[in-house]
Design a protein around this motif. Structure first.
Motif, mmCIF file in Angstrom:
data_model
loop_
_atom_site.group_PDB
_atom_site.id
_atom_site.type_symbol
_atom_site.label_atom_id
_atom_site.label_comp_id
_atom_site.label_asym_id
_atom_site.label_seq_id
_atom_site.Cartn_x
_atom_site.Cartn_y
_atom_site.Cartn_z
ATOM 1 N N TYR A 60 -11.650 -2.656 0.627
ATOM 2 C CA TYR A 60 -10.250 -2.356 0.302
ATOM 3 C C TYR A 60 -9.328 -3.065 1.290
ATOM 4 N N CYS A 62 -5.157 -3.440 2.336
ATOM 5 C CA CYS A 62 -3.790 -2.980 2.106
ATOM 6 C C CYS A 62 -2.974 -4.196 1.685
ATOM 7 N N CYS A 241 -2.339 4.015 -0.589
ATOM 8 C CA CYS A 241 -3.614 3.335 -0.328
ATOM 9 C C CYS A 241 -4.784 4.291 -0.516
ATOM 10 N N HIS A 266 -0.335 3.343 10.060
ATOM 11 C CA HIS A 266 -0.774 3.332 8.660
ATOM 12 C C HIS A 266 -2.262 3.664 8.488
ATOM 13 N N HIS A 267 -3.123 2.929 9.193
ATOM 14 C CA HIS A 267 -4.560 3.171 8.979
ATOM 15 C C HIS A 267 -5.002 4.520 9.546
ATOM 16 N N GLU A 270 -3.967 6.916 6.826
ATOM 17 C CA GLU A 270 -4.849 6.763 5.658
ATOM 18 C C GLU A 270 -6.176 7.472 5.903
HETATM 19 ZN ZN LIG Z 1 -3.052 0.740 3.351
#
Ligand SMILES: [Zn+2]
Length: 557
Positions: A60, A62, A241, A266-267, A270
């Motif tokens: 995956y 982003c 995401c 962000h990560h 997530e």
């Molecule tokens: Zn992402």
């Protein structure tokens, strides 16, 4: 579109919390050993790449927030991931399912739409197609699956509902939903950072803790919205995401990647919400990041907000996609890089060496040029050792830098053999198989990594007679020029008597204009068409093509 603001600009205070990283140690996956080692940001170490499904890899990435022109920073990130994807697919024969999202619901898109007087859909779909077109120009493979947040809001809502039900998220009186960071002990495990944002967003009055982040934003006039159990509103950034990747891959991803500035928040966010949703401590087995890009001379990364971007059409005005791909390959993918004229010199030089070597080798294989007695044993031994070094370099966290250095050393050895003094006594047929094997290996490897080094003439040879005609024309021009040059030179001064030498000198003086013209023709063909003519001391002149600005499709196509 741009990478999100770096953690440094968002964070007012950060705590280094290595003890949390030990709380949920990385667990070795059960599955298919690939023999590849990969740097995992979660553990800050290289680990064996083990696939959760035999022969298949779930990856995956982003994707961009589509509100502006993609730039060299995006190009570098996506070319680097493309190279790794191609190594896994083409060198190690792994079936890669590569998924990317488009964040097409976001504050930045809304702001842009207001600014330019368009709808958010118009803005996002315009920059989405620009991104895909630019990636195609850079020869980046299309993702196997592309999803947009706006097409999957029901998945997002279902994801948030489960987090609310399990106590990992809470709803405020204003209709916002926040992730409850304290409900998850592993928060901070990935980036080893926790954040205390200095600025409060307009919806965060009812936040329980400063690090809690928005999963759902209540509706504001003039913004896109969807119905939800918490009233009308739209998804926050991070949740898209997690929800989209889970829709495709379920509760386990092998590789998750993104630009280096996505590590925090962000990560981290997530991972927290996805681990809670899937009741796991390891939603992702391997986290990888691409190093950021700075302009030569700039101390900060390239970003739209800093106004220091170079767009992809601007990049392709100056360099070919092959040259830029080589630039990306010559540094480890996680390393920060500087882009500019100086940084591009080496990749351009290396590609020219490769194409020129290829031309010389092809001439030799086809029996042109002087007779050289190359040592097949030396070349075959060097080829075998290069093949081993290349494979183990690529299996060592995709070390393309070491791979290129092994490849260029092979080219050097082969060139040395091909430039041995010619042996006029060699009248037997040349054994060309070692040179042919080397050319074939380099062609295959470079094409596996996404380069196209085969000249247009060759690539169209099967499909169009016109390229054959063009080749015939260049052959005729080269031959005609060679005869004129030979006439103007008037003879071989090296082996002439003194009397003959003075006659030759007089002859050359009287035909100097002809010699100048042949030089001009050679220089013009090189500059305008990338056709390089080489005059041999004995035997016919040869020619080959190198990459020139005029030899590639316009970046604006
Ligand atoms: Zn992402």
């Amino acid at each position: 579109m741009a990478f999100r603001r770096s953690a440094q600009t968002l964070v007012t205070k950060k705590k280094c919390i290595p003890e949390l990283a030990r709380k949920y140690p990385w667990t070795r996956p059960q599955g298919d050993e690939t023999g590849i080692s990969i740097y995992n940001f979660y553990t800050r170490s290289k680990l064996p790449l083990i696939l959760s499904t035999e022969g298949n890899l779930k990856w995956y990435v982003c994707g961009p927030t589509v509100y502006g022109e993609p730039h060299v920073g995006h190009a570098c990130s996506f070319v680097r991931f493309d190279v790794i994807r191609r190594i896994l697919m083409n060198v190690f024969d792994i079936n890669v399912v590569f998924m990317m999202n488009f964040t097409n619901v976001d504050d930045k898109i809304i702001d842009k739409a207001k600014k330019v007087g368009q709808t958010t859909e118009q803005v996002s779909s315009h920059y989405e197609s620009t991104f895909l077109k630019n990636m195609q120009q850079l020869n980046v493979l299309r993702p196997t699956i592309v999803h947009r947040v706006s097409d999957n809001v029901q998945n997002v809502i279902e994801f948030i509902e489960r987090l609310v039900e399990s106590g990992h998220a809470y709803v405020t009186g204003q209709g916002s939903v926040f992730f409850h960071c304290d409900s998850y002990e592993g928060y901070g495990n990935l980036s080893r950072m926790k954040v205390l944002p200095s600025e409060k967003t307009m919806f965060d009055d009812q936040k329980r803790k400063p690090q809690d982040f928005l999963l759902w934003k209540p509706h504001k006039v003039g913004e896109p919205f969807w119905d939800s159990p918490w009233g009308q509103g739209r998804p926050g950034w991070h949740i898209g995401c997690s929800a989209l990747a889970s829709k495709v891959f379920g509760g386990k991803i092998d590789i998750h990647c993104g630009g280096g500035d996505l590590k925090f928040p962000h990560h981290e966010n997530e991972l927290a919400q996805s681990n809670c949703y899937h009741h796991t401590n390891q939603w992702v087995n391997y986290w990888i990041h691409s190093g950021l890009v700075r302009r030569e001379g700039d101390s900060e990364k390239m970003s739209k907000s800093r106004g220091n971007i170079i767009t992809i059409p601007e990049l392709l005005e100056k360099y070919t996609s092959n040259q830029f791909r080589m630039f990306c390959l010559l540094r480890p993918y996680a390393m920060e890089v500087e882009y500019g004229e100086n940084a591009m010199k080496k990749p351009v030089q290396i590609l020219n060496k490769l194409t020129s070597h290829r031309a010389v080798a092809q001439s030799y294989i086809h029996g042109e040029g002087p007779s050289v007695d190359v040592s097949n044993d030396v070349l075959m031994q060097h080829l075998a050792s290069t093949q081993k070094v290349v494979r183990s370099a690529l299996a060592d966290n995709f070390d393309t830098q070491q791979m290129m250095s092994a490849l260029m050393s092979l080219v050097q050895v082969c060139n040395r053999e091909l430039s041995k003094p010619s042996n006029k006594n060699v009248i037997r047929a040349r054994e060309v198989y070692s040179v042919a094997a080397i050319t074939s290996y380099i062609d295959k490897l470079m094409s596996q990594l996404g380069f196209n080094l085969i000249s247009k003439l060759e690539s169209h040879a099967d499909s169009a007679n016109s390229s054959q005609s063009l080749e015939d024309i260049i052959n005729s021009v080269t031959h005609f020029r060679e005869r004129v040059r030979s006439f103007a030179l008037g003879g071989d001064a090296a082996n002439a008597t003194d009397e003959e030498k003075s006659l030759i000198r007089v002859h050359r003086d009287s035909h100097s204009a002809l010699l100048d013209s042949t030089d001009q023709l050679r220089d013009k063909l090189a500059a305008t068409a990338g056709i390089i003519i080489k005059d041999a001391e004995e035997g016919p002149s040869t020619w080959h093509m190198i990459e020139k600005t005029s030899d590639r499709p316009s970046a604006r196509e």
